[in-house]
Design a protein around this motif. Structure first.
Motif, short mmCIF file in Angstrom:
data_model
loop_
_atom_site.label_atom_id
_atom_site.label_comp_id
_atom_site.label_asym_id
_atom_site.label_seq_id
_atom_site.Cartn_x
_atom_site.Cartn_y
_atom_site.Cartn_z
N GLU A 26 0.73 -1.19 0.08
CA GLU A 26 0.02 0.13 -0.15
C GLU A 26 0.74 1.21 -0.15
O GLU A 26 1.76 1.44 0.81
CB GLU A 26 -0.91 -0.05 1.26
N GLY A 27 0.44 2.21 -0.84
CA GLY A 27 1.16 3.29 -1.02
C GLY A 27 2.52 3.34 -1.45
O GLY A 27 3.32 4.28 -1.16
N ASN A 161 -6.37 -4.35 -5.98
CA ASN A 161 -5.43 -3.14 -5.77
C ASN A 161 -6.52 -1.77 -6.16
O ASN A 161 -6.37 -1.51 -7.22
CB ASN A 161 -4.40 -3.09 -6.69
N LYS A 163 -6.92 1.04 -5.16
CA LYS A 163 -6.50 2.70 -5.26
C LYS A 163 -6.19 2.92 -6.58
O LYS A 163 -6.41 3.87 -7.20
CB LYS A 163 -5.30 2.81 -4.03
N ASP A 164 -5.42 1.94 -7.36
CA ASP A 164 -5.00 2.08 -8.64
C ASP A 164 -6.02 1.67 -9.70
O ASP A 164 -6.26 2.23 -10.66
CB ASP A 164 -3.62 1.24 -9.00
#
Length: 354
Positions: A26-27, A161, A163-164
């Motif tokens: 993450e991140g 995933n 976020k992306d």
């Protein structure tokens, strides 16, 4: 198929591949256990393939098989090792997107839900009988979703995933939506048991994107009533809408006088459907009032210049409505025919069919 054909994040810290993919931290651009995920060239190829998925799934000539059900022994840890996203099919972001692509313009027998298979099927098409895969596995088809509506629903879906992937999927859907509808020559949404709400969604699509090449709009054998017909009529009367449309089929629905009147009002609008040759409204609930409205549309100066067939067989039109239609059609020097003369194949004779 796309998962096994394009490069996944499966390379360890030394660059060697393994059977399962690594999880992105993450991140960060890093992966668990120091893995590199993909080589740079593999990353480029992955992106190229990803950008083409919408064309692949939505293409009118590809068959999409959906595996919507886990195997019966899926919960047995001795048989299956779970990893990553384990949500159900339509709750998974990528599966939701891929099935939505397939539902845009594809004819229904090219979309097969293997989760409904019984194991007794002996052929893919066959004679479309009970032994045909497409008969038992015809997918419960949704109406095409506008990109904004699709993106809003995407927030409830599960991604490994997110976020992306979530913004990427929304962008890919938007691009494929525009590409597929702008090039569509026929849209056949027949026999899907769609009602007024689905027809409102279809109408929203017709008004949201240019359809310069559309020649056939098949909406027969559904359950649309007057509200859905009115929504469709509003889309048809938009300036410049469907300039190439030749066939509009609403046969075997629940359209009554109000729906027929709304359609008539749209059809008499200046420049509406200049290429329309066939309007099918057979086996609906149109009575004399709706027939009279359609007759007035036929009389409107410049309305429907290319119309050759108006099908109204097996409605509830009585003597008064039939007389109005006969007079309006004959005023243009065209014959009125009986149901037995409705054309099936080949050249279409001019006429109104009662």
């Amino acid at each position: 198929m796309d998962f096994i054909c394009i490069h996944q994040n499966c390379r360890d810290h030394g660059g060697a591949p393994r059977r399962c993919t690594y999880q992105r931290l993450e991140g960060s651009d890093c992966f668990e256990a120091g893995a590199i995920g993909r080589f740079e060239r593999e990353r480029e190829l992955f992106k190229e393939a990803l950008d083409s998925l919408g064309s692949f799934y939505s293409h009118p000539a590809t068959v999409v098989f959906m595996l919507t059900r886990f195997p019966d022994d899926y919960d047995n840890p001795g048989v299956y090792t779970r990893s990553g996203n384990t949500a159900l099919y339509f709750d998974r972001g990528w599966c939701f997107c891929e099935s939505s692509w397939a539902m845009l313009t594809k004819i229904s027998f090219l979309l097969v839900d293997l989760g409904q298979a019984t194991g007794d099927e002996t052929a893919y098409l066959g004679n479309f009988g009970s032994d045909a895969l497409v008969s038992t596995c015809a997918a419960g088809r949704k109406a095409p979703a506008l990109p904004d509506a699709f993106e809003a629903e995407l927030h409830s879906k599960s991604f490994t995933n997110g976020k992306d992937d979530r913004p990427r999927v929304a962008e890919l859907y938007r691009w494929a939506f525009a590409q597929r509808f702008e090039s569509a020559e026929q849209l056949v949404y027949a026999g899907l048991e769609w009602g007024d709400e689905e027809f409102r969604q279809v109408a929203a699509v017709l008004t949201s994107v240019a359809l310069p090449s559309l020649q056939v709009l098949g909406l027969a054998r559904n359950r649309v009533g007057d509200e859905g017909a009115a929504a469709l009529a509003e889309a048809l009367r938009a300036p410049g809408a469907l300039p190439s449309l030749q066939v509009l089929s609403l046969d075997e629905n629940l359209v009554g006088d109000e729906g027929a009147a709304a359609l008539a009002e749209a059809l008499r609008a200046p420049g509406a459907l200049p290429s329309l040759q066939v309007l099918g409204l057979a086996k609906n609930r149109v009575e004399d009032e709706g027939a009279a409205a359609l007759a007035e549309a036929l009389r409107a100066p410049g309305a429907l210049p290319s119309l050759q067939v108006l099908g109204l067989a097996r409605n509830r039109v009585g003597d008064e409505g039939a007389a109005a239609l006969r007079a309006a059609w004959a005023a243009g020097g065209h014959p009125v025919r009986g149901e037995a003369e409705v054309p099936r194949l080949g050249a279409i004779p001019r006429g109104v069919f009662l």
